[in-house]
Design an enzyme around this catalytic site. Structure first.
Site, PDB file in Angstrom:
ATOM      1  N   LYS A   1      23.993 -27.854   1.779  1.00  0.00           N
ATOM      2  CA  LYS A   1      23.942 -28.988   3.531  1.00  0.00           C
ATOM      3  C   LYS A   1      26.306 -27.776   3.445  1.00  0.00           C
ATOM      4  O   LYS A   1      26.410 -27.559   4.356  1.00  0.00           O
ATOM      5  CB  LYS A   1      24.857 -30.549   3.325  1.00  0.00           C
ATOM      6  CG  LYS A   1      25.409 -30.804   2.144  1.00  0.00           C
ATOM      7  CD  LYS A   1      26.527 -31.170   2.258  1.00  0.00           C
ATOM      8  CE  LYS A   1      27.758 -31.248   1.348  1.00  0.00           C
ATOM      9  NZ  LYS A   1      29.133 -31.606   1.751  1.00  0.00           N
TER      10      LYS A   1
ATOM     11  N   ASP B   1      24.628 -35.956   5.099  1.00  0.00           N
ATOM     12  CA  ASP B   1      25.330 -35.271   5.102  1.00  0.00           C
ATOM     13  C   ASP B   1      25.433 -34.581   5.223  1.00  0.00           C
ATOM     14  O   ASP B   1      26.490 -33.432   5.648  1.00  0.00           O
ATOM     15  CB  ASP B   1      25.118 -35.103   2.813  1.00  0.00           C
ATOM     16  CG  ASP B   1      26.216 -35.091   2.482  1.00  0.00           C
ATOM     17  OD1 ASP B   1      27.639 -35.066   3.011  1.00  0.00           O
ATOM     18  OD2 ASP B   1      26.391 -34.756   0.865  1.00  0.00           O
TER      19      ASP B   1
END
Length: 334
Positions: free
Chosen positions: A193, A246
Site C-alpha cells: 500500500k 489500509d
C-alpha cells in the site's frame, strides 16, 4: 510480578510506537516505551509527550520511557516492535538475548526487509526460530490513534492464543481489533500500500484527477492480491482492513508520508527534497525495490509497482511512467 500487572514493552519511540504505547497505557496496561537515542528518550521523560511526532498528546501515568532494551523487556507480558522496516531485522536480533527462549513476538512494522527482501515474519523466524509471532496492521495514522479517534486493525498470528492476547490488549475505547491467521497477506498488504500511495501521489501531483486515483487504487489492489496469493496469502485478506482498508487510507489522505512523497515527485520536486520536507522514513521507497524483486521471482506482473520503481530508481519522468501504464494492451479485468 503477576501477569496482570506485568508491563508491555513497545520497542520504537517514533510516531507509531508512541501512539500504540499511549493507547495501550490508556487501556490500563503498564507500558515501557523504548527509544534507541538516549537524548530523545530524556526529552520524552521530561516532557511526558512526544513533541516531535505527537505534540499535544500527553503520556498516561502508566507509560514509562527507557533507552535500554533489557529494561524494556525484563519481566514483560508482551513485546511489540514498532520500528521502520529497515531497522526491524537488527532490532529483533538485538532483542534476542533479552527474550526468554520461545518468547512470542509481535510487531506493527510495515514493509519488507530491504536487504533480504523477505517478509518480516521470515526475518523474525531467522533470528528467533519457530516462536509464536503476530503482526498488527490496518488503516492507521499514528496521530489519530494517539488522539483516541475510532480505529480498526487486524492482528494476524501463527498462534490463535497470541492473536487473542493482543486483541484483548488493544480492543478498548474507540479502537477495535480483529484476528486473522494470514500473516503473509496482512504483511504484504501493509507493505505494498505504501508503493501505491506513492503512485497515487504522483498522479495527483500531475493533476490527473479523481478517476486516475480510483483506477490506481483498484488496479493496485489487484496486483497486490496476485503477488500475495503467489506467496501463500489468501485473497480475502486483501479486501479487509490490512488490504483495501489500509490502501484507501494511505492513497487518499495527506497524512500519509508516502502519498506526500509522490505528490512532491509529481509536482516536479526531487526525491531528496521530498524526503527532507517530510522528515520521517518514507517506507514505500525501499519497499518498491524489495516487492518488485519478489514479484519477478514469483513470475507475477505488477505494472504499477514497476513504474514507481522506474521513477524512483531509473530516473524516468513521472508523466512518462503514467503514459507507459496507459499504453498497456487491454485485457480482461479478472
Amino acid at each position: 510480578m503477576t501477569a496482570m500487572n506485568a508491563p508491555l514493552a513497545v520497542i520504537g519511540a517514533g510516531s507509531w510506537g508512541t501512539a500504540l504505547a499511549i493507547h495501550l497505557a490508556r487501556g490500563g496496561h503498564p507500558v515501557r516505551l523504548r527509544g534507541h537515542r538516549p537524548e530523545a528518550v530524556a526529552r520524552l521523560a521530561r516532557d511526558r509527550e512526544n513533541l516531535g511526532y505527537l505534540p499535544g498528546i500527553p503520556f498516561p501515568d502508566g507509560l514509562e520511557v527507557t533507552d535500554s532494551l533489557a529494561s524494556a523487556v525484563v519481566d514483560s507480558a508482551g513485546v511489540l516492535v514498532a520500528v521502520p522496516s529497515h531497522a526491524f531485522s537488527r532490532t529483533v536480533a538485538d532483542l534476542h538475548p533479552f527474550l526468554p527462549a520461545g518468547s512470542p513476538l509481535a510487531w506493527a512494522t510495515k514493509g519488507l526487509d530491504p536487504d533480504s527482501r523477505r517478509l518480516l515474519h521470515e526475518e523474525a523466524a531467522e533470528s528467533l526460530g519457530g516462536v509464536s509471532m503476530a503482526v498488527i496492521s490496518g488503516p492507521t495514522f499514528a496521530a489519530e490513534v494517539g488522539a483516541g479517534r475510532p480505529t480498526a486493525v487486524t492482528v494476524a498470528a501463527n498462534d490463535p492464543d497470541l492473536a487473542g492476547a493482543w486483541v484483548e490488549r488493544l480492543h478498548h475505547d474507540a479502537f477495535r481489533a480483529y484476528t486473522s491467521d494470514d500473516l503473509i497477506g496482512v504483511e504484504l498488504g501493509g507493505a505494498v500500500k505504501n508503493i501505491l500511495a506513492i503512485a497515487t501521489g504522483i498522479a495527483d501531483g500531475l493533476g490527473l484527477g479523481a478517476n486516475t486515483r480510483a483506477a490506481l487504487i483498484t488496479r493496485g489492489l489487484a496486483e497486490t492480491t496476485r503477488l500475495g496469493m503467489a506467496l501463500g496469502g489468501r485473497a480475502e485478506t486483501f479486501t479487509g482492513l490490512a488490504g483495501m482498508g489500509d490502501l484507501v487510507l494511505t492513497c487518499t489522505d495527506d497524512q500519509s508520508r508516502n502519498r506526500r512523497f509522490g505528490l512532491a515527485l509529481g509536482r516536479g520536486g526531487s526525491a531528496d527534497e521530498a524526503r527532507s520536507a517530510i522528515g520521517q522514513v518514507v517506507e514505500g521507497e525501499p519497499t518498491t525495490r524489495a516487492v518488485l524483486a519478489r514479484a519477478h521471482e514469483a513470475g507475477v506482473e505488477m505494472p504499477i509497482t514497476e513504474q514507481v520503481y522506474r521513477v524512483l530508481f531509473e530516473g524516468v519522468p513521472p508523466r512518462e511512467a503514467v503514459e507507459q501504464l496507459l499504453a498497456r494492451e487491454p485485457k480482461p479485468e479478472s
